[in-house]
Design an enzyme around this catalytic site. Structure first.
Site, short mmCIF file in Angstrom:
data_model
loop_
_atom_site.label_atom_id
_atom_site.label_comp_id
_atom_site.label_asym_id
_atom_site.label_seq_id
_atom_site.Cartn_x
_atom_site.Cartn_y
_atom_site.Cartn_z
N VAL A 30 0.86 -1.18 0.00
CA VAL A 30 0.00 0.00 0.00
C VAL A 30 0.89 1.23 0.00
CG1 VAL A 30 -0.20 0.14 2.52
CG2 VAL A 30 -1.98 1.12 1.09
N SER A 31 0.57 2.19 -0.84
CA SER A 31 1.30 3.45 -0.80
C SER A 31 0.71 4.29 0.32
CB SER A 31 1.19 4.20 -2.14
OG SER A 31 -0.12 4.67 -2.33
N THR A 32 1.47 5.24 0.80
CA THR A 32 1.05 6.04 1.95
C THR A 32 -0.21 6.84 1.64
OG1 THR A 32 3.33 6.20 2.64
CG2 THR A 32 1.81 7.75 3.62
N GLU A 34 -2.47 6.20 -0.60
CA GLU A 34 -3.61 5.29 -0.75
C GLU A 34 -4.20 4.96 0.61
OE1 GLU A 34 -2.76 2.59 -4.72
OE2 GLU A 34 -1.78 2.08 -2.85
N GLN A 35 -3.34 4.65 1.55
CA GLN A 35 -3.82 4.28 2.88
C GLN A 35 -4.52 5.46 3.55
OE1 GLN A 35 -0.94 2.33 5.34
NE2 GLN A 35 -2.11 2.63 7.21
#
Length: 562
Positions: A30-32, A34-35
């Site tokens: 997960v990219s930051t 996105e989270q």
């Protein structure tokens, strides 16, 4: 209809009917952003994949997790690289992901990964898409879904870029830290979208004004950097000023009140080679730090001074970068001085000098120069001696293998230290995410802070990955006489047959990890690195003889000091 489709996929999956338990590798990413924005969760991805393993009767071999990392580049993901390495050793039978784009959003990368898994008879399954890659119909669906994922990525990227260009044309700042300004959040009509603006940081603004004033008074980039560093000034990231850093500030119109955007096109693919002749340059919504008059003076001086500098062909000086400064450890670069002989003629002397000194001045380090003719000759002589001295090779091999017997304990200590540091970084990232979700910081601040933490994390993971591999394999692998002898002899042959100085430099940089210098400016040690890449490159017939490569399988480096 949906149930029928799901049953069809289950029938197509040969592993769903297997009678024996299979080992599953779980991969989650997960990219930051996105989270933070979309609610993706590493823990949730892992949870559903564990449940999938229970239903399907899989044994979880290992969970590979890349936290806060973008899906653009597969090389920049340590956990994925570890998974691919383990796949080469057939450590598991199937790879499970929550969604296909967790693996990659690029179709070419997806196909490359699947092909690598296929050569080892490893299956690939996605929890949400419910397809497999073993049958023709499953492979077709995989191609279609991969193409859709790539289309979505490109479409999102294009829309984001258009939005940022529109913001720039309005005079708004598109994010990122810049000396002299703080990025602060401002109210927005859209609750989900936070906006930001630039506000002058007066302490940093004084540094910016000093740089411009020194420049229009006739000082050059290095002179300004040296003076700033001596007087204790620091960059936005609290580092010493460099020549390039000073030049970047002097050429940035933001300080005169302008917004400049889209200077380089297709940055991810072409980097510095595709300058946009017509970037966005408009009057910004922020307050300028310098006057229009000072900006124009600085521009005119820069234009008048601009000209192509004398080209230094670094290929002629092969030890640049791998020769280390004896004081600060920075890579040495080429330096020249001109002396006048008694008859009035000039003589140019060439040295390897500290790169930090050359770029940032005496406040950071000193030249610590070493004559290029001495250093180049000495290193090549030592390499030739090793290649032709069986007794020396045997003694070095025995010494290294004797030390390696006790190598696991310090490995464990370093492993624990690195894991603790990574845990601390993750805690910091979680705090930053919390501040963003509470509305305390803007998205620009979030991206900026996390970018710095991710960079630090990547450096730690680069150090951790080879240590983990060594520990899994029981410590440091021994080397043998035949490997070292063949590498050295074939290196010398390739070096003599190289057609250009640049090719010789590349060969030296492949073989040598670093060269250290003593305080009396003499070469102290030459550290040769032996890893799979080096052994393959210098094995018989350009790497076609695989036996010697296979016996030296670890991907990490073993170092030999001369």
């Amino acid at each position: 209809m949906q149930n029928h489709a799901m049953n069809l996929f289950d029938q197509l999956d040969p592993m769903s009917q297997a009678g024996t338990q299979k080992r599953a590798a779980i991969y989650a990413r997960v990219s930051t952003t996105e989270q933070a924005e979309e609610g993706y969760s590493i823990d949730e991805q892992v949870r559903v994949l564990r449940e999938m393993c229970e239903r399907e009767g899989y044994i979880v071999y290992k969970e590979y997790v890349d936290r806060g990392i973008s899906g653009k580049d597969i090389k920049g993901r340590p956990a994925l690289q570890q998974l691919l390495y383990d796949a080469q050793h057939k450590s598991f039978d199937v790879v499970l992901v929550w969604k296909m784009n967790r693996l990659s959003r690029k179709l070419n990368d997806l196909m490359s990964i699947i092909e690598k898994l296929k050569t080892k008879n490893i299956a690939f399954r996605s929890y949400t898409e419910r397809y497999e890659t073993e049958s023709p119909s499953g492979k077709l669906l995989f191609h279609m879904m991969g193409a859709i994922a790539e289309f979505e990525r490109d479409n999102i990227s294009q829309n984001v870029k258009m939005g940022m260009i529109a913001r720039a044309k309005e005079g708004s700042w598109n994010g990122g830290q810049v000396l002299g300004y703080d990025v602060v959040s401002v109210p927005s009509d859209n609750r989900k979208r936070k906006t930001s603006k630039l506000v002058i940081n007066e302490k940093e603004a004084q540094t910016v004004r000093k740089i411009f004033n020194l420049y229009i008074q006739g000082n050059g980039y290095k002179s300004i950097a040296n003076r700033l560093n001596k007087e204790g000034y620091r960059t936005k990231k609290n580092k010493a000023f460099s020549i390039n850093g000073v030049k970047t500030i002097l050429s940035n119109p933001i300080y005169a009140g302008y917004i400049r955007y889209n200077v380089r096109r297709d940055w991810n693919e072409k980097r510095r080679n595709n300058i946009n002749p017509n970037p966005v340059i408009v009057k910004g919504q922020h307050e300028p730090i310098i006057t229009e008059e000072i900006w124009e003076k600085a521009k005119n001086i820069m234009k008048n001074r601009s000209g192509k500098p004398n080209r230094i062909y670094s290929g002629e000086f092969p030890l640049t970068g791998i020769l280390k400064c004896p004081v600060c450890g920075a890579g040495m670069v080429l330096g020249r001085t001109t002396n006048r002989n008694k008859d009035g003629t000039k003589r140019v002397l060439e040295y390897y000098v500290c790169g930090a000194w050359k770029n940032k001045g005496t406040a950071v380090c000193h030249s610590n120069s070493v004559r290029t003719d001495y250093a180049d000759k000495y290193v090549l002589q030592k390499l030739a001696e090793l290649a032709n001295n069986d007794v020396l090779i045997q003694r070095i091999v025995e010494n290294i293998n004797r030390k390696n017997k006790d190598g696991l304990t310090p490995l464990q200590q370093e492993y624990e230290t690195l894991k603790k540091s990574l845990s601390t970084i993750q805690t910091k990232k979680d705090k930053v995410l919390g501040l963003y979700e509470d509305g305390v910081i803007s998205k620009d601040d979030l991206v900026s802070r996390l970018s710095s933490l991710n960079h630090e994390k990547e450096q730690l993971e680069e150090r951790l990955t080879p240590i983990e591999k060594q520990m899994v394999q029981g410590g440091i692998t021994n080397i043998n006489f035949r490997v070292v002898k063949q590498v050295m002899q074939n290196f010398m042959t390739a070096y003599k047959e190289a057609l250009t100085q640049e090719q010789r430099k590349q060969l030296l940089h492949l073989l040598i990890h670093q060269i250290t210098i003593s305080k009396n400016r003499k070469i102290d040690s030459i550290q040769i690195q032996l890893n799979k890449e080096v052994v393959k490159h210098f094995s018989i017939n350009g790497g076609e003889n695989s036996s010697i490569v296979d016996e030296f399988s670890p991907p990490f480096s073993i170092f030999i000091n001369l």
